[in-house]
Motif scaffolding. Structure first.
Motif, PDB file in Angstrom:
ATOM      1  N   ARG A 100       0.843  -1.196   0.000  1.00 27.42           N
ATOM      2  CA  ARG A 100       0.000   0.000   0.000  1.00 27.42           C
ATOM      3  C   ARG A 100       0.879   1.246   0.000  1.00 27.42           C
ATOM      4  O   ARG A 100       1.933   1.270   0.619  1.00 27.42           O
ATOM      5  CB  ARG A 100      -0.923  -0.010   1.222  1.00 27.42           C
ATOM      6  N   PHE A 101       0.403   2.260  -0.695  1.00 33.33           N
ATOM      7  CA  PHE A 101       1.171   3.498  -0.809  1.00 33.33           C
ATOM      8  C   PHE A 101       0.223   4.679  -0.645  1.00 33.33           C
ATOM      9  O   PHE A 101      -0.726   4.827  -1.421  1.00 33.33           O
ATOM     10  CB  PHE A 101       1.858   3.570  -2.174  1.00 33.33           C
ATOM     11  N   HIS A 146       1.145  -2.565  -9.315  1.00 34.11           N
ATOM     12  CA  HIS A 146       1.431  -3.652  -8.369  1.00 34.11           C
ATOM     13  C   HIS A 146       1.117  -3.271  -6.925  1.00 34.11           C
ATOM     14  O   HIS A 146       1.212  -4.123  -6.032  1.00 34.11           O
ATOM     15  CB  HIS A 146       2.895  -4.079  -8.486  1.00 34.11           C
ATOM     16  N   VAL A 147       0.772  -1.999  -6.683  1.00 35.96           N
ATOM     17  CA  VAL A 147       0.471  -1.566  -5.315  1.00 35.96           C
ATOM     18  C   VAL A 147      -0.894  -0.891  -5.278  1.00 35.96           C
ATOM     19  O   VAL A 147      -1.430  -0.461  -6.299  1.00 35.96           O
ATOM     20  CB  VAL A 147       1.538  -0.584  -4.775  1.00 35.96           C
ATOM     21  N   ALA A 148      -1.449  -0.795  -4.069  1.00 35.32           N
ATOM     22  CA  ALA A 148      -2.712  -0.085  -3.865  1.00 35.32           C
ATOM     23  C   ALA A 148      -2.377   1.355  -3.485  1.00 35.32           C
ATOM     24  O   ALA A 148      -2.003   1.638  -2.355  1.00 35.32           O
ATOM     25  CB  ALA A 148      -3.529  -0.754  -2.755  1.00 35.32           C
ATOM     26  N   ALA A 204      -7.100   5.538   5.591  1.00 33.23           N
ATOM     27  CA  ALA A 204      -6.796   5.183   4.206  1.00 33.23           C
ATOM     28  C   ALA A 204      -5.844   3.994   4.140  1.00 33.23           C
ATOM     29  O   ALA A 204      -5.942   3.148   3.244  1.00 33.23           O
ATOM     30  CB  ALA A 204      -6.183   6.386   3.489  1.00 33.23           C
ATOM     31  N   LEU A 205      -4.947   3.896   5.094  1.00 33.09           N
ATOM     32  CA  LEU A 205      -3.986   2.790   5.118  1.00 33.09           C
ATOM     33  C   LEU A 205      -4.668   1.486   5.521  1.00 33.09           C
ATOM     34  O   LEU A 205      -4.391   0.423   4.957  1.00 33.09           O
ATOM     35  CB  LEU A 205      -2.867   3.121   6.102  1.00 33.09           C
ATOM     36  N   GLU A 206      -5.579   1.559   6.468  1.00 27.42           N
ATOM     37  CA  GLU A 206      -6.182   0.355   7.027  1.00 27.42           C
ATOM     38  C   GLU A 206      -7.361  -0.170   6.214  1.00 27.42           C
ATOM     39  O   GLU A 206      -7.656  -1.361   6.247  1.00 27.42           O
ATOM     40  CB  GLU A 206      -6.624   0.630   8.462  1.00 27.42           C
ATOM     41  N   ARG A 207      -8.029   0.708   5.507  1.00 29.93           N
ATOM     42  CA  ARG A 207      -9.194   0.288   4.714  1.00 29.93           C
ATOM     43  C   ARG A 207      -8.823   0.367   3.239  1.00 29.93           C
ATOM     44  O   ARG A 207      -8.949   1.405   2.604  1.00 29.93           O
ATOM     45  CB  ARG A 207     -10.392   1.181   5.028  1.00 29.93           C
ATOM     46  N   ARG A 208      -8.387  -0.717   2.722  1.00 29.96           N
ATOM     47  CA  ARG A 208      -7.814  -0.783   1.379  1.00 29.96           C
ATOM     48  C   ARG A 208      -8.827  -0.371   0.313  1.00 29.96           C
ATOM     49  O   ARG A 208      -9.847  -1.021   0.111  1.00 29.96           O
ATOM     50  CB  ARG A 208      -7.310  -2.202   1.120  1.00 29.96           C
ATOM     51  N   GLU A 209      -8.513   0.736  -0.377  1.00 30.31           N
ATOM     52  CA  GLU A 209      -9.330   1.222  -1.493  1.00 30.31           C
ATOM     53  C   GLU A 209      -8.359   1.630  -2.602  1.00 30.31           C
ATOM     54  O   GLU A 209      -7.984   2.790  -2.718  1.00 30.31           O
ATOM     55  CB  GLU A 209     -10.185   2.416  -1.062  1.00 30.31           C
ATOM     56  N   PRO A 210      -7.924   0.687  -3.443  1.00 29.57           N
ATOM     57  CA  PRO A 210      -6.885   0.982  -4.432  1.00 29.57           C
ATOM     58  C   PRO A 210      -7.308   2.061  -5.431  1.00 29.57           C
ATOM     59  O   PRO A 210      -8.465   2.144  -5.842  1.00 29.57           O
ATOM     60  CB  PRO A 210      -6.692  -0.361  -5.145  1.00 29.57           C
ATOM     61  N   GLY A 211      -6.332   2.892  -5.802  1.00 27.07           N
ATOM     62  CA  GLY A 211      -6.549   3.872  -6.855  1.00 27.07           C
ATOM     63  C   GLY A 211      -7.467   5.013  -6.485  1.00 27.07           C
ATOM     64  O   GLY A 211      -8.101   5.598  -7.364  1.00 27.07           O
ATOM     65  N   SER A 267     -16.418  15.002   0.730  1.00 24.96           N
ATOM     66  CA  SER A 267     -17.447  13.999   1.023  1.00 24.96           C
ATOM     67  C   SER A 267     -16.998  12.584   0.670  1.00 24.96           C
ATOM     68  O   SER A 267     -17.457  11.618   1.273  1.00 24.96           O
ATOM     69  CB  SER A 267     -18.749  14.340   0.282  1.00 24.96           C
ATOM     70  N   ARG A 268     -16.081  12.438  -0.281  1.00 30.94           N
ATOM     71  CA  ARG A 268     -15.618  11.098  -0.633  1.00 30.94           C
ATOM     72  C   ARG A 268     -14.873  10.463   0.537  1.00 30.94           C
ATOM     73  O   ARG A 268     -15.068   9.277   0.838  1.00 30.94           O
ATOM     74  CB  ARG A 268     -14.716  11.142  -1.867  1.00 30.94           C
ATOM     75  N   ALA A 269     -14.023  11.224   1.210  1.00 31.60           N
ATOM     76  CA  ALA A 269     -13.303  10.685   2.365  1.00 31.60           C
ATOM     77  C   ALA A 269     -14.268  10.299   3.469  1.00 31.60           C
ATOM     78  O   ALA A 269     -14.083   9.282   4.154  1.00 31.60           O
ATOM     79  CB  ALA A 269     -12.299  11.712   2.884  1.00 31.60           C
ATOM     80  N   ARG A 270     -15.315  11.078   3.655  1.00 29.92           N
ATOM     81  CA  ARG A 270     -16.312  10.747   4.669  1.00 29.92           C
ATOM     82  C   ARG A 270     -17.054   9.468   4.292  1.00 29.92           C
ATOM     83  O   ARG A 270     -17.314   8.604   5.130  1.00 29.92           O
ATOM     84  CB  ARG A 270     -17.294  11.906   4.830  1.00 29.92           C
ATOM     85  N   ARG A 271     -17.374   9.335   3.016  1.00 30.82           N
ATOM     86  CA  ARG A 271     -18.146   8.180   2.557  1.00 30.82           C
ATOM     87  C   ARG A 271     -17.326   6.898   2.576  1.00 30.82           C
ATOM     88  O   ARG A 271     -17.798   5.846   3.031  1.00 30.82           O
ATOM     89  CB  ARG A 271     -18.655   8.452   1.136  1.00 30.82           C
ATOM     90  N   LEU A 272     -16.086   6.950   2.090  1.00 36.97           N
ATOM     91  CA  LEU A 272     -15.269   5.747   1.989  1.00 36.97           C
ATOM     92  C   LEU A 272     -14.703   5.300   3.325  1.00 36.97           C
ATOM     93  O   LEU A 272     -14.596   4.105   3.598  1.00 36.97           O
ATOM     94  CB  LEU A 272     -14.114   5.980   1.010  1.00 36.97           C
TER      95      LEU A 272
END
Length: 294
Positions: A100-101, A146-148, A204-211, A267-272
């Motif tokens: 993860r990055f 190759h990374v999220a 963001a690090l703990e809840r994997r949401e790639p890209g 709002s995206r950060a709040r939602r995800l």
């Protein structure tokens, strides 16, 4: 997880390191000096000697980690774009498949929206950003298949008495008895408390949401004039309006940046991530909070 962080001895990176350690992660921090080593070890991280120029160190440290958090930046260094480009290549090249990055960007990647709120789907380009290499850095991280990769575009960061912009204005007030703003100063900026921002990094690090690209900002919007007035009150100075020409002569390219207004929709950060900024607002911090206390 084992997390490598750059910039841990700095303002944002130090607070992110605190939050990562508190969340139970094993944090390894890049440290380019003895002073930086003492700082990061005091935060509970393990220090690895090196700077963003030490590409073999970066590659090796990333290979030994499960995730990388990149917060290191020097906006004053004219070579920073090239330095970061090489550093990102090394970090991404070292990170193993599935790692993860989390990449630190800025709301300044957006073009000037003259007060219209902007979300993450708005196009960004180096040609319209005061920090063009941040746009390029975002693209590099998101293209690394190759990374999220996650990109965090932070609004004006404040809190704990820090922030380069606010400290600069405070210094001007104390030294010159004047805190400048451009024109009528009615243009509004979004902001985010450094501890709220750090909490978003952990999520963001703990809840994997790639890209994913997310804006980081509280709901508060504050005019540049109001910020200048609050700093003036803090320092016993006067808030003074300058023309763009006068501001450029006094502050260089920063003057044009201070005329921008692209408030961030977070709002995206709040939602995800369920992220909810909860700390004191910018003006409260300036008038009665950490800045007033320091």
């Amino acid at each position: 997880m084992r997390v490598l962080i750059t910039g841990a001895s700095g303002y944002v990176g130090g607070v992110v390191t605190e939050h990562l350690v508190r969340a139970g992660h094993e944090v390894v921090a890049l440290a380019r000096s003895d002073r930086a080593r003492e700082r990061v070890e005091g935060l509970g991280a393990k220090a690895v000697s090196g700077s963003l120029r030490d590409l073999d160190v970066l590659r090796g440290a990333a290979a030994a980690a499960e995730a990388v958090v990149h917060t290191a930046v020097d906006y004053v260094d004219p070579e920073m774009g090239d330095i970061e480009g090489d550093a990102l290549a090394a970090l991404l090249g070292g990170l193993n498949e599935g790692g993860r990055f989390v990449y630190t960007s800025t709301g300044l990647v957006y073009p000037d929206r003259q007060g219209a709120t902007v979300d993450e789907d708005h196009p960004v380009a180096p040609e319209t950003s005061p920090q063009p290499y941040k746009v390029l850095g975002e693209r590099r991280v998101l293209a690394a298949g190759h990374v999220a990769g996650t990109v965090i575009r932070a609004a004006l960061v404040y809190g704990r008495g820090g922030s380069g912009l606010l400290q600069g204005l405070i210094g001007a007030g104390r030294q010159n008895g004047m805190v400048p703003y451009i024109g009528d100063g009615a243009n509004e900026w979004s902001s985010v408390h450094v501890d709220d921002l750090a909490a978003l990094y952990v999520a963001a690090l703990e809840r994997r949401e790639p890209g994913v690209v997310v804006n980081a900002a509280s709901a508060e919007r504050t005019s540049i004039r109001r910020i200048a007035e609050a700093v003036a009150g803090l320092t016993g100075a006067q808030a003074v309006s300058l023309t763009l020409e006068q501001g450029t002569a006094a502050m260089g390219p920063l003057a044009a940046t201070l005329t921008r207004s692209s408030p961030l929709d977070a709002s995206r950060a709040r939602r995800l991530y369920g992220w909810t900024p909860a700390r004191a607002g910018l003006i409260e911090e300036l008038t009665t909070g950490s800045y007033a206390q320091s």
